[in-house]
Each structure stands twice: as C-alpha cells, then as structure tokens.
Enzyme design. Structure first.
Site, PDB file in Angstrom:
ATOM      1  N   CYS A   1      38.859  27.144 -18.540  1.00  0.00           N
ATOM      2  CA  CYS A   1      39.388  26.877 -19.879  1.00  0.00           C
ATOM      3  C   CYS A   1      40.838  26.418 -19.767  1.00  0.00           C
ATOM      4  O   CYS A   1      41.411  26.357 -18.680  1.00  0.00           O
ATOM      5  CB  CYS A   1      39.309  28.122 -20.755  1.00  0.00           C
ATOM      6  SG  CYS A   1      40.418  29.445 -20.238  1.00  0.00           S
TER       7      CYS A   1
ATOM      8  N   CYS B   1      43.223  28.699 -18.025  1.00  0.00           N
ATOM      9  CA  CYS B   1      43.204  28.585 -16.563  1.00  0.00           C
ATOM     10  C   CYS B   1      44.145  27.466 -16.117  1.00  0.00           C
ATOM     11  O   CYS B   1      44.895  27.607 -15.140  1.00  0.00           O
ATOM     12  CB  CYS B   1      41.792  28.282 -16.064  1.00  0.00           C
ATOM     13  SG  CYS B   1      40.600  29.600 -16.337  1.00  0.00           S
TER      14      CYS B   1
ATOM     15  N   ASP C   1      58.176 -12.325 -23.669  1.00  0.00           N
ATOM     16  CA  ASP C   1      58.841 -13.312 -22.833  1.00  0.00           C
ATOM     17  C   ASP C   1      58.125 -14.655 -23.032  1.00  0.00           C
ATOM     18  O   ASP C   1      56.958 -14.680 -23.444  1.00  0.00           O
ATOM     19  CB  ASP C   1      58.776 -12.865 -21.374  1.00  0.00           C
ATOM     20  CG  ASP C   1      59.359 -13.905 -20.441  1.00  0.00           C
ATOM     21  OD1 ASP C   1      60.488 -14.355 -20.688  1.00  0.00           O
ATOM     22  OD2 ASP C   1      58.668 -14.282 -19.475  1.00  0.00           O
TER      23      ASP C   1
ATOM     24  N   ASP D   1      56.356 -11.079 -17.283  1.00  0.00           N
ATOM     25  CA  ASP D   1      55.603 -11.272 -16.041  1.00  0.00           C
ATOM     26  C   ASP D   1      56.485 -11.477 -14.820  1.00  0.00           C
ATOM     27  O   ASP D   1      55.999 -11.445 -13.698  1.00  0.00           O
ATOM     28  CB  ASP D   1      54.670 -12.482 -16.177  1.00  0.00           C
ATOM     29  CG  ASP D   1      55.426 -13.796 -16.095  1.00  0.00           C
ATOM     30  OD1 ASP D   1      56.505 -13.889 -16.713  1.00  0.00           O
ATOM     31  OD2 ASP D   1      54.947 -14.718 -15.412  1.00  0.00           O
TER      32      ASP D   1
ATOM     33  N   ASP E   1      62.058  -9.843 -15.694  1.00  0.00           N
ATOM     34  CA  ASP E   1      61.630  -9.040 -16.844  1.00  0.00           C
ATOM     35  C   ASP E   1      61.571  -7.547 -16.524  1.00  0.00           C
ATOM     36  O   ASP E   1      61.435  -6.731 -17.443  1.00  0.00           O
ATOM     37  CB  ASP E   1      60.241  -9.484 -17.324  1.00  0.00           C
ATOM     38  CG  ASP E   1      60.239 -10.922 -17.822  1.00  0.00           C
ATOM     39  OD1 ASP E   1      61.220 -11.312 -18.482  1.00  0.00           O
ATOM     40  OD2 ASP E   1      59.281 -11.644 -17.535  1.00  0.00           O
TER      41      ASP E   1
END
Length: 766
Positions: free
Chosen positions: A13, A16, A435, A649, A653
C-alpha cells in the site's frame, strides 16, 4: 551525485511506499528519493562518495522490503522475458490462494446461513455450522492465504510503523481470535447472556476479497506498463552483418559499432545507423508516431526497431545496445513512470498519518459500542469493519497508475515525457513560445538569392571564400551556403583564425583575405557600411527571407537571401494551440521584418525578433515574471495564472528550454536541446505539441477522478463502518461488505486509470 532506479518488492500500500522512502532518506548521503507505489520503483539520488547503492539496498532490506537495480540491467531481449516470467509466477501463486480461499469461504458462508439469518435451514447439515469444523476450515485461509498480511504487519510493528497490512491483520485477526474464544469457551458467553457466535466466515471472506482485489490489481498494474513492454518487443532479435567479407547472422546484442548491417524488405532494422548503400522507405511509426514511411538514401540515419518497407540497403551501426534511440526512449519512459507528480504529495501526506488515525478510530469505536450496548460481538463487528474498509490502497494507486499509463501513451504517440511533474505542468500551459528555425520551419534553409557588388566575373570567387568560412560553422544557414556552393561546382579552401560570434555571424581568413559574414547589425558594429545594398536587403526580407551580408577586408561585397520553408504542420498546429486558449509567441534571432513575415504566414500575433542565443533564456524569464503573485517550486518560477512553455530544436535553444516551466524539444534537433527539455517530440511534427497538452489534460483529469474516488470512499466508508447510521436505520456494515468495498475501491481506481489507454488526439474545432 548519481541517480539510480530500483525495482521494489513487498509493498502492499501507499504506507509501505512511505516507509521505504523514509528508510532510504535516512541513509547519510542520500540527496533525494521518490518511491512510486504504482510502478513499484524507487528513484534515488545520492552522493556516491558518501554512500554506495548496496548500502541503500541494505536499508530497504532492513525496512522489510527487497530491491533490485534497474540501472544494471542490459537492454536486451531477455530482460523483459525474465521480468514477465517472475510476474506470471507471482500471479499464479496469488491465484491459487484466491481459489483455495474462495472455496473455503463459500462453504463457511453456506454453513453460517442459520446464524446470519436467524432461521432454521433444514437442508444445511448441522455439522457445517459446527464451530470446530469452521475453525479447521478457516485456519489454512488465515495462516496460508493471508500469511503475508500478518508477516508484513509484524515487520511494520518492529519498525514502529503501520501499513495497510496492519489494518487487515488487526481486523481479520480480531474476528478469528474472537471466534476461537467462543469456540473454546462457549459457556462463558452463555453465562453472560451472549450468544457464542463465531465469525470465521467473516475473517475468511475478508481475506478472500482482499486477495481477489490484489489479483485484479496485479493484472491491471501489468497493463499500465504495457507501453514499455510493447516498445521493448519492437526490437529485432537478430542482425545480418558483414565481417571479414562474410555475411553472418548474430543476436542484436553482438552487433558492434561500425559493423555493416544488411537489411532486406520487410525486416526490422536491428540497431541505429547510417545508410551507406541502397535506398528504401522505412516505417518509423512505432518510434516517431509518423504514419507515412520515410525515404532513406546513403547518408541518412535509420532507427533500430523500425521496419524496412521496399528496398534493400546496407548501413553502418552507430549506436547499439543501451545507446540506441529505442533504448533511450524506454529509459525515459521508465524514469517518467517512476517519478512522482506534485499532485501526489497530498496523497502522500494523508497516508503518512492515515493508518495510525484509523487504528485510533477503531479502538474508539470498540470502546463506544461496548460501553453503550455491553455487546462485545457488536463492538468487534464495527471495529473490524472500520479497520478493513479504511485501507488506503486506492489513495496510493490514484496518481502513479494514471502517470504510468499517460507517459506510456505519450511514447506510443512519439511524445517522450521525462517526468510526472512535466506531465502535470503541461495541462496548465498558458503561453507557448516557438523558435522559428527548425521548429516552425523545416530547418533546411536554402539559398535562393546571391547578389554581389563585384560583378559576375568574380561571383564564384566570392562564393568560394564565403562557403569556405561557413563550412566551419554548424549553423543551418551556414550549411545552406555550403550546399549552394557545392551545387555551383565551387571547391572550398582551408580557413585560418575561424571565429563564430553567437547570434551575429562568422569570420575567418582564406588566402590572407579576411572574410566576415553575418547580420547587418554585426557588420555595422564592425564599422562596415551596408547602405549600398540596403534596397536589395529590404526587398528580400519583405518576402520573409533571411539575409546575410558578406564583407571582404572590411568592405561589403555581397549578400545572400535564404529561405526556410514552413513545416506542413506549422499553420494547423498554431491555430489549434490558439483555439485551446494558449497565447502563442514566436522567438527568433532573425531580423524583425523576416520574423513578421513568417509569423503572418502561420498566424502568430506576437513576435520577439533579433534575440541572440544568450538572451533567449532572459526573454523567457521576462515572460514568466510578467505575471503577479509568483511562487517558486523546484528552482523554477511558476505563475499561478500563466505557465510558459518553450519549443526549440537547436543548441542555442537549450538555456531557454531549461528556463521555461515546460521545455519542449523537437526530436529531430540536437541532443543538447533534447537533454535540456522536459518533453521531446520525436517526429518533429508540431501537431504533437497539441497532442502532448491534450494528453496532459486527460491524465490530470483522470488523476483527479481517482483521488475523488479514493477520498470519498474513505470519507464515507469509515463513519458507516463505525455504525453512524445505526441510530437512524438500525443498520450495521458487515465486515464482509467492508472487505469487498475495500477491494473494489482499488480495482475501480486502476480500471479508471486504464481508460487512458483509449486516449486519442482530438481535432480542434474552429
């Protein structure tokens, strides 16, 4: 600092999970730890100079649980098979217990009908409701089928903690021991004016129902990790390679970097590589989510586990084993599934004090009922009901199961979500910054115009000098210049003193000529007069082209107009984002005129242009700080009203991606950008941004539903079990019904989480 993922066993559970987390955090040298109950994993960050992984695992073992390192496992075909075999063995063992317990429980209920109904049932033999017979039948269920509850409860007691197993052990143990006392000393109860009724069937049925719930839970948990198993199952088993002039068929784990691999039509590509000969089309949908096959020719990259469609080709292996794209995807998904969403903290805080409070409520319930009625039977029934119905399993499963399914579904759609926090934040995005180059555009700029002041006789010489310098740069515009020079048949020369000025241009010496290529602003800073070509520059920029100026020995001698076509998905993606209520901003290093032209084409209203790479993160920060009532979380600035996402990309960036609340990298971009981001779009299709946000919203909605089910269940269940309705309706909740309800709550949460597997991106209506 090192980060390790551990597979945990023995948790029953959320309490735990908290115990394991506390045990790990108590080890000196551990910096951070997240235990995911749904995934049965722990992600541990620790100082390797102060503590070893073995010491951390020892602490877990001392807490009563076991662990194995996920980091040490190789990405090979047999890994998942071994895990699947272990899971199947555990499932079958639990199923045997459920079958045995179910059969005995049915017999006990059948034999107890006279006692439960108060009627004489003539067709039931009297020996079936004999207390000693029921004792003999129920004991194996208690001490074999339900053994783990008592063992785990004892371990928790030794650690001075309490878990779900504590509640089950106390509840069923109380019913069993009370029944045993009435069986051994029936006269004592009769003398007190009480009926010596035994409740063996209650203890047995409770254990049966809880085990049945765990059986369903185990099956459902297996389905939540289906995405990872599916991904691992995509890889080829063998590869056909060329060594020593001979063709050999070897297992994929034996393929080495630089091996030449042969792929025939219809075969899976074994590992990542670069095509050296032949052409074909490849179905990359299982990795990128793109349904249209991609044409491949010499020089193109191929991804392991994708399917060759038409032609035969040979490629050189560049990434094998754990370094392949597929292996990295699996690793990212595993990390995301093992992470903890901020929304889960509420559940963690509740489970920390939930079990002790339930035990206190159960004791109080017993005292009130016994003092009020003097009936120990009623007191025990209500106490057992409270203990059983209060188990916080559903609370612990509510968030991690949804996160597991959501991140797995993202991987199926070519969207890699690095952590649960990113998944949760994505649904709150209010502003998305895009971008331009490589994000909105295809990232493959082409020289469309080359204009000089030196006349056509010297045009090729100027192109040679410019392309020779640009060859040393990795910028997409530089690559366009080099490609253009190659199409004109120009041979390039060596360059001395090359220097790249970020966001401005490049310079270098070729045969004692100083060549400077870049923006008008940069050349003006160098005191180079650009006015002679101002009209041509303005004309090209007015139609959305990027212009670079070329100067030799401090004098302007030419310019180039470079165009980068928009991606086919850009216009539709921007419109969809705007219709979802998001503010869309374009951020670029291009000049304002070119940027405005591109923005107009895709429908973006807000443009921030002429921003150098080192300024992009500051721009993102300024957008974030534009909101009031700001707070800080995990080192990132979060607005209560506006969360900012950045999509890019390139290497330039990366700082902006890291600064944004949610960094989204185009998977076709650089490794640095992907590493700095929170979400990666493998295919590079901007429509995936829309899908990622839709998936985040669906996942958070699912988590909230689960938490509602869990909280409302416990909020209503405990008072009812304690007998709050008895004065009104004269009705008590049977411990058997409490056990069934407790099991049903966990199964209902898991079933609701699994509905996310049906998620499909929705078209945004205008």
């Amino acid at each position: 600092m090192e980060t390790h993922n551990l597979k945990l066993r023995g948790m029953s559970c959320a309490s735990c999970a908290r115990s394991v987390e506390d045990a790990i955090r108590s080890v000196p040298g551990v910096q951070d730890c997240n235990v995911n109950f749904g995934a049965e994993q722990a992600m541990v960050e620790y100082d390797a100079k102060r503590v070893s992984l073995a010491q951390i695992q020892t602490a877990i073992a001392d807490a009563g649980y076991s662990s194995t390192s996920l980091q040490d496992q190789e990405f090979i075909t047999g890994e998942d098979d071994a895990e699947k075999t272990q899971r199947l063995r555990e499932f079958r063992h639990l199923r045997r217990k459920v079958i045995v317990a179910s059969i005995i429980s049915v017999i006990l209920i059948f034999g107890s009908l006279p006692m439960m109904t108060g009627l004489t049932v003539s067709f039931i033999p009297t020996w079936l409701h004999n207390s000693w017979f029921q004792f003999a039948l129920s004991t194996p269920v208690i001490f074999w089928c339900g053994a783990e509850f008592f063992i785990n409860a004892w371990k928790a007691l030794k650690r001075h903690t309490a878990t779900m197993d504590t509640l089950v052990a106390l509840g069923t143990g109380s019913a069993y021991l009370y029944s045993l006392v009435t069986t051994i000393f029936p006269g004592f109860f009769i003398a007190q004016g009480l009926s010596p009724d035994a409740y063996y069937e209650a203890a047995n049925v409770i254990i049966t129902l809880i085990l049945l719930g765990r059986l369903f839970e185990m099956r459902a948990r297996g389905q939540t990790s289906e995405a990872i198993r599916t991904l691992i199952g995509l890889q080829a088993r063998d590869a056909r390679i060329v060594r020593g002039g001979r063709e050999l068929e070897v297992p994929i784990q034996d393929v080495q970097i630089d091996d030449i691999v042969i792929v025939r039509p219809g075969e899976k590509i074994p590992v990542d590589g670069e095509v050296v000969s032949g052409t074909s089309t490849i179905d990359e949908s299982m990795v990128t989510g793109e349904s249209v096959p991609t044409k491949k020719q010499p020089g193109d990259e191929v991804i392991g586990a994708t399917i060759n469609k038409t032609g035969s080709f040979r490629f050189r292996a560049t990434r094998v084993g754990k370094d392949t794209v597929l292996a990295q995807i699996v690793k990212l998904v595993q990390q995301a599934q093992g992470s903890k969403a901020p929304i889960q903290r509420l559940a963690d805080q509740v489970t920390g004090w939930f079990v002790p409070i339930v035990i206190a409520i159960a004791i109080l319930t017993f005292i009130i009922w016994f003092n009020t009625t003097g009936n120990v039977t009623l007191a025990i029934i209500t106490t057992v009901g409270v203990l059983i119905i209060a188990c916080p399993c559903a609370l612990g499963l509510a968030t991690p199961t949804s996160v597991m399914v959501g991140t797995g579904k993202g991987a199926e759609n070519g969207i890699l979500i690095k952590g649960a926090e990113s998944l949760e934040l994505a649904h709150q995005i209010g502003t998305i910054v895009l971008d331009k180059t490589g994000t909105l555009t295809a990232g493959q700029p082409t020289v469309t115009d080359f204009i000089t002041t030196v006349g056509s006789a010297h045009e090729l010489q100027l192109l040679k000098l410019a392309a020779s310098v640009e060859r040393n740069s990795e910028h997409p515009l530089a690559e366009a210049v080099v490609r253009y020079a190659q199409t004109q048949g120009v041979s390039l020369e060596d360059v001395q003193d090359f220097e790249a000025v970020a966001g401005s241009g490049v310079q270098g010496r070729v045969a004692d000529h100083l060549i400077q290529i870049g923006t008008q602003r940069w050349l003006q800073e160098l005191n180079i007069d650009s006015r002679p070509m101002q009209a041509e520059k303005d004309r090209l920029e007015s139609v959305g082209k990027t212009v670079i100026l070329i100067a030799i020995a401090g004098k302007l001698q030419g310019l180039m107009g470079i165009s980068d076509a928009l991606k086919p998905s850009s216009v539709g993606a921007v419109r969809s984002l705007q219709r979802m209520g998001l503010e869309v901003i374009m951020l670029t290093g291009d000049n304002q005129q070119t940027a405005n032209s591109i923005a107009k084409e895709v429908g973006i209203q807000t443009v921030i242009a002429e921003v150098r790479p080192d300024q992009k993160a500051a721009v993102i920060q300024s957008i974030q700080s534009g909101s009031d009532n700001r707070s800080k979380s995990n080192g990132r600035r979060h607005s209560k009203t506006r969360i900012v996402a950045m999509v890019g990309d390139g290497i330039n960036d990366a700082p902006a991606l890291a600064q944004a609340d949610v960094g989204i990298a185009i998977g076709t971009g650089t490794d640095v950008a992907i590493a700095a981001s929170d979400i990666t779009l493998i295919s590079g299709d901007l429509q995936s941004i829309v899908t990622a946000i839709q998936l985040s919203r669906a996942t958070i909605r699912n988590i909230r539903q689960n938490l509602f089910f869990a909280f409302i269940y416990n909020t209503l269940g405990i008072p009812i079990a304690a007998g709050i309705l008895f004065p009104i309706f004269g009705w008590l909740l049977s411990p058997i019904i409490a056990g069934g309800a407790m099991a049903f709550s966990s199964v209902s949460v898991l079933t609701n989480a699994l509905r996310l597997r049906n998620f499909k991106p929705k078209a945004i209506a205008s």
